[in-house]
Each structure stands twice: as structure tokens, then as C-alpha cells.
Motif scaffolding. Structure first.
Motif, PDB file in Angstrom:
ATOM      1  N   PRO A  55       0.836  -1.212   0.000  1.00 38.93           N
ATOM      2  CA  PRO A  55       0.000   0.000   0.000  1.00 38.93           C
ATOM      3  C   PRO A  55       0.867   1.257   0.000  1.00 38.93           C
ATOM      4  O   PRO A  55       0.846   2.059   0.939  1.00 38.93           O
ATOM      5  CB  PRO A  55      -0.810  -0.143   1.284  1.00 38.93           C
ATOM      6  N   VAL A  56       1.632   1.443  -1.064  1.00 37.75           N
ATOM      7  CA  VAL A  56       2.686   2.470  -1.063  1.00 37.75           C
ATOM      8  C   VAL A  56       2.125   3.884  -0.974  1.00 37.75           C
ATOM      9  O   VAL A  56       2.740   4.762  -0.363  1.00 37.75           O
ATOM     10  CB  VAL A  56       3.586   2.323  -2.306  1.00 37.75           C
ATOM     11  N   MET A  57       0.967   4.131  -1.585  1.00 44.14           N
ATOM     12  CA  MET A  57       0.422   5.488  -1.547  1.00 44.14           C
ATOM     13  C   MET A  57      -0.059   5.840  -0.137  1.00 44.14           C
ATOM     14  O   MET A  57       0.113   6.980   0.321  1.00 44.14           O
ATOM     15  CB  MET A  57      -0.714   5.634  -2.555  1.00 44.14           C
ATOM     16  N   ALA A  58      -0.640   4.865   0.553  1.00 41.47           N
ATOM     17  CA  ALA A  58      -1.041   5.105   1.937  1.00 41.47           C
ATOM     18  C   ALA A  58       0.180   5.287   2.830  1.00 41.47           C
ATOM     19  O   ALA A  58       0.161   6.087   3.777  1.00 41.47           O
ATOM     20  CB  ALA A  58      -1.911   3.961   2.446  1.00 41.47           C
ATOM     21  N   GLU A  59       1.242   4.546   2.552  1.00 42.81           N
ATOM     22  CA  GLU A  59       2.480   4.712   3.327  1.00 42.81           C
ATOM     23  C   GLU A  59       3.051   6.106   3.131  1.00 42.81           C
ATOM     24  O   GLU A  59       3.500   6.757   4.090  1.00 42.81           O
ATOM     25  CB  GLU A  59       3.493   3.652   2.892  1.00 42.81           C
ATOM     26  N   CYS A  60       3.023   6.579   1.892  1.00 42.39           N
ATOM     27  CA  CYS A  60       3.526   7.924   1.615  1.00 42.39           C
ATOM     28  C   CYS A  60       2.660   8.977   2.306  1.00 42.39           C
ATOM     29  O   CYS A  60       3.172   9.960   2.835  1.00 42.39           O
ATOM     30  CB  CYS A  60       3.580   8.172   0.114  1.00 42.39           C
TER      31      CYS A  60
END
Length: 485
Positions: free
Chosen positions: A334-339
Motif C-alpha cells: 500500500p505504497v500510496m497510503a504509506e507515503c
């Protein structure tokens, strides 16, 4: 960062300030006071954000109009300053605003950077040499009826309001995206979770609509605090006294400033308080902090709901925007949520700096305004830049794992709570415990125990009917509103 003039062999011009004569590179538009600031504050390498530069240029343009109207400066000089400011607003001098965001207190260094750039370009337009300050001065003409004390907070407010409006548009779009997902997932029954343990059923749609509501509430708080910033300090000059300003300057410059911006700025109720206190800026930063905390919470919820795909909740799926691992094949994270989490953390950190600066004001002036402005504008820029990406590359592509949500729901021992009115709280609690120990679904166990017939169980544990009951209280689709009519 340029070396001090005279060390490179490049052509220079000589300029004098209160500390003496210095050589300034001939080609630059900034002058001796900017030169000293560049030498003294080689700190971060980060220059003032474009939003503050634009705000200061608009303010200087309005001041030139006001000073011409009041007879404070000659029309020839005033129109040259206006023309220079217009060129600056087109981006012509972006590379000339060279002062570090960490600088002399109150922002004098950057204020003089702006004054010198406008003065030297105005001199060029008048056919004069740069540095001919006897003819057109950064202080006496560009800075007429003004001080760093009132212009820096005024430009700060102007820049923050402008960038806040951009953020509010972004937040509205993101909230709408969550609402659309709420409609899409309105029929996805799932287990609720409180304390990270199974709770009464709801729908995935209800969760996503709640995220939209949270964002709209956070946006409302940003908007409210933005309104407080419409009160500006211009006209207060040195420590709120209004010294050296025409009696009508405040009213006149605000009229022109509002004509150029349409922001409805109003004069400070108390000029002294407007320079002592940065409470309005701190409150606005606090609203950004509150927004960041909601965004972090939502991002973490999404990461949890999408955990898996085999060993987590796996109730939602994320769009695969990039490989999740350099080692583990096929991994999607979930890279966008991590960012979004990282952006939120930075906004919270920025607010801490703002809060410390707000309380550091002493007696008749808060000299820490530059670091407050820089951090607030940095937060606004981060949020305004990333949230549209988060909407496009994450929220818009989230899918519901309907089978997984239903399977987990039917194993949920908290369903026994629906039996409490019929069999009492204690029996329902015992039923939940037995269902959990035996791995039996609560409806089936209730029938086995003789608490319900199969027909009664089917009616009581009709999750679709329950979902309709919940949403009758929150009619958020057009069709539902019309049906309720």
C-alpha cells in the motif's frame, strides 16, 4: 549560493548601507543588504517559497499604487515599481530571491531582498543604473509607509490564504472520491472492529462514507482558521505604531490589495496585537495538524483493511502502482497510503515548529514569523501536491474483496450481541464464547441451542437488512434521498 562579490573577478557595482560600502555582482537585481544576508545565513539552502514571493510582490504593487494616490511617491517612480512587480509576478526574477528561509528575525533580510530587486529593476526601467538609490531607493520608495514588522506578517497571511484555497479544493475532491467508494461498497457487509477485535456488523460503504465525513470536517476547520487570516497588519509599520505612514495608507493599500487579490482582507483590530501575536497563524497550522492526524488515521485504516492477501484482513485491494519488493516476487504494498503517512508526520512536525515560534514572541514583536510562514507553506505544499496523487493512484482504484468480508463476518462471535434482547446479555456472551471456541457460526449455534428457529435466525442475521437500517439514517445517494422524499 553565490560567493561574495569581488572573489570571482566578475564585474561588480558598489553599494552602501548603514554598515558601509560593499561590492555587489553587477548583473544581480538584489543589493547590499541581501548580500549580507546571503553571507550571514548559509543555513539550509532552501529559499523562500514561491507563494510568499508572489504575496510580497502583490503587496509591494498595492503599496506603490497607494503611495502614488496619497502623494507619497512620484508617479514616475511609482509606475516603475508597479511594472517591476508585475514582471516579478510573471516569474522573471525568481532566481533573484536568494535569502535562506532561516534568516534574521522578523524577516528583514527577505523584505529587503524584495525591496532591492524591485528598486533595481525599476531603476533599469527608468534608464538608470542599478544601485542608484538616491534616485529610487529600496527603503524610501519601494518600502514607503511600510516596515518589515507589518509587511512580513501581511504577506504571510496573503500567501497562506491563497495556498489554503488550493488545499480546500483538493480536500473537496478527495472527500468526494471517498463518498463514491462509499456508494460502490454500500452492499458489502463486513465485521465491524473496535479495539481491533470483532464488533457488530456494518458495511464497507459506511466506513468509506465516514472517511469522507472526517475529511469534510477537517476541511471546515481549515476554512475557519483561514478566515481569521484575512485580518492583516499592514499599516502598523514599526511595532504597531504606524510611524512614518500616511494616515490613509492602511485603508488605501488594503483597497488596492483586495482589488488585486479578491480576498477581502481587513485591517487589524489592534495594530499592536497584530505584531505581538501570531495566534492566527498558529491556529491555522493547528488545523493542518488536525487534518494530518485524520489523514494518518485513514491511511492506517486502509493499510489494515488491505493487509494480506493471505494472512491479514484482505477486505480491500489496492491498485498495483509499483512492485512492492526488490526481493519478493509479486508483492504489492500500500505504497500510496504509506507515503500519505509520511506526509502527515511531516505536517505534524511542521506544526510543532510553528507552535514553538508562536510562543516565542516577546513584548512588542514576534520575530519568529519567518519560520512559522515557511513551515505552514511547506505543509500546504505537501498536502496540495500529494493528496491528488493519493486520490488518483489509491482511493479511486480501491476494490472490495466481497467474499473475504462476508466469510469473516459469518465467523464473527460479536453477532451474538443481536440476541441480547431475546436471551439476555449473559447468555449472549456465553454463546459468543462458545462460538469462538468451537469455530461455529453464531446463527447456527443459536439454532442448535434452541434460541432461534432457522427462519428466525435467517431474519435476525439478515445482514443486508441491517445495512439498509443503518443507511436509512445517512441517505447519501441521490436515489435514497428521492426515495425518502
Amino acid at each position: 549560493m553565490q560567493e561574495p562579490a569581488g572573489n570571482t573577478g566578475a564585474p561588480t557595482r558598489r553599494e552602501r548601507d548603514a554598515l558601509g560600502m560593499r561590492a555587489v555582482p553587477a548583473e544581480v537585481y538584489w543589493g547590499v543588504q541581501t548580500l549580507r544576508a546571503v553571507e550571514n545565513f548559509q543555513v539550509s539552502g532552501v529559499r523562500e517559497p514561491a507563494a510568499l514571493v508572489r504575496a510580497y510582490l502583490v503587496l509591494k504593487k498595492a503599496a506603490a499604487y497607494a503611495n502614488m494616490a496619497l502623494g507619497e511617491i512620484d508617479a514616475e517612480l511609482g509606475w516603475a515599481i508597479v511594472k517591476a512587480a508585475d514582471e516579478g509576478l510573471e516569474g522573471r526574477f525568481d532566481d533573484q530571491f536568494v535569502v535562506d528561509v532561516f534568516q534574521a528575525g522578523a524577516g528583514t533580510s527577505f523584505h529587503m531582498n524584495v525591496n532591492e530587486v524591485l528598486a533595481n529593476r525599476a531603476l533599469e526601467l527608468l534608464g538608470r543604473e542599478k544601485g542608484d538609490y538616491d534616485y529610487l531607493s529600496p527603503n524610501d520608495h519601494v518600502g514607503r509607509c511600510q516596515s518589515t514588522h507589518d509587511t512580513f506578517p501581511t504577506a504571510s497571511h496573503l500567501a497562506i490564504i491563497t495556498e489554503a484555497d488550493r488545499l480546500l479544493a483538493v480536500l473537496d475532491s478527495l472527500a468526494r472520491a471517498f463518498s463514491r467508494k462509499g456508494e460502490e461498497f454500500a452492499d458489502v457487509q463486513k465485521s465491524g472492529r473496535t479495539h481491533l477485535t470483532d464488533a457488530l456488523p456494518l458495511t464497507l460503504g459506511a466506513e468509506f462514507v465516514a472517511y469522507a465525513t472526517a475529511l469534510r470536517r477537517a476541511a471546515w476547520r481549515v476554512k475557519e482558521r483561514r478566515e481569521d487570516l484575512r485580518e492583516v497588519a499592514i499599516g502598523g509599520t514599526a511595532n504597531g505604531t504606524g510611524a512614518n505612514a500616511h494616515p490613509e495608507f492602511r485603508e488605501t493599500v488594503l483597497a488596492d490589495l483586495n482589488r488585486f487579490t479578491g480576498l477581502g482582507l481587513i485591517p487589524a483590530t489592534d495594530s499592536f496585537e497584530a505584531l505581538q501575536s501570531r495566534a492566527a497563524m498558529a491556529a491555522f497550522s493547528g488545523a493542518l495538524r488536525e487534518l494530518a492526524l485524520e489523514l494518518i488515521r485513514i491511511a492506517n485504516d486502509l493499510r489494515l483493511l488491505g493487509s494480506g492477501p493471505t494472512s491479514g484482513l484482505a477486505e480491500i485491494t489496492f491498485p498495483a502502482v509499483q512492485s512492492g519488493s526488490s526481493t519478493m516476487n509479486g508483492k504489492v504494498n500500500p505504497v500510496m497510503a504509506e507515503c500519505l503517512d509520511m506526509v502527515g508526520f511531516q505536517v505534524v512536525g511542521n506544526d510543532t515548529a510553528v507552535a514553538l515560534a508562536a510562543q516565542a514572541g516577546q513584548v512588542d514583536l514576534n520575530v519568529m514569523t519567518p519560520v512559522m510562514t515557511a513551515n505552514i507553506l511547506a505543509s500546504l505544499s505537501l498536502l496540495t501536491s500529494f493528496l491528488p496523487l493519493f486520490e488518483e493512484k489509491c482511493v479511486a482504484g480501491i476494490g472490495a474483496n466481497r467474499g473475504q468480508a462476508r466469510a469473516l463476518l459469518m465467523k464473527n462471535p460479536a453477532l451474538a450481541s443481536l440476541l441480547s434482547p431475546q436471551i439476555g446479555h449473559l447468555r449472549a456472551a456465553n454463546l459468543a464464547g462458545e462460538a469462538r471456541r468451537r469455530g461455529v457460526a453464531v446463527p447456527a449455534l443459536a439454532v442448535e441451542k434452541g434460541y432461534l428457529t432457522e427462519k428466525e435466525a435467517a431474519e435476525l442475521f439478515d445482514m443486508e437488512r441491517m445495512a439498509r437500517g443503518l443507511y436509512a439514517r445517512y441517505p447519501w445517494t441521490h436515489q435514497e434521498r428521492e426515495d425518502e422524499g
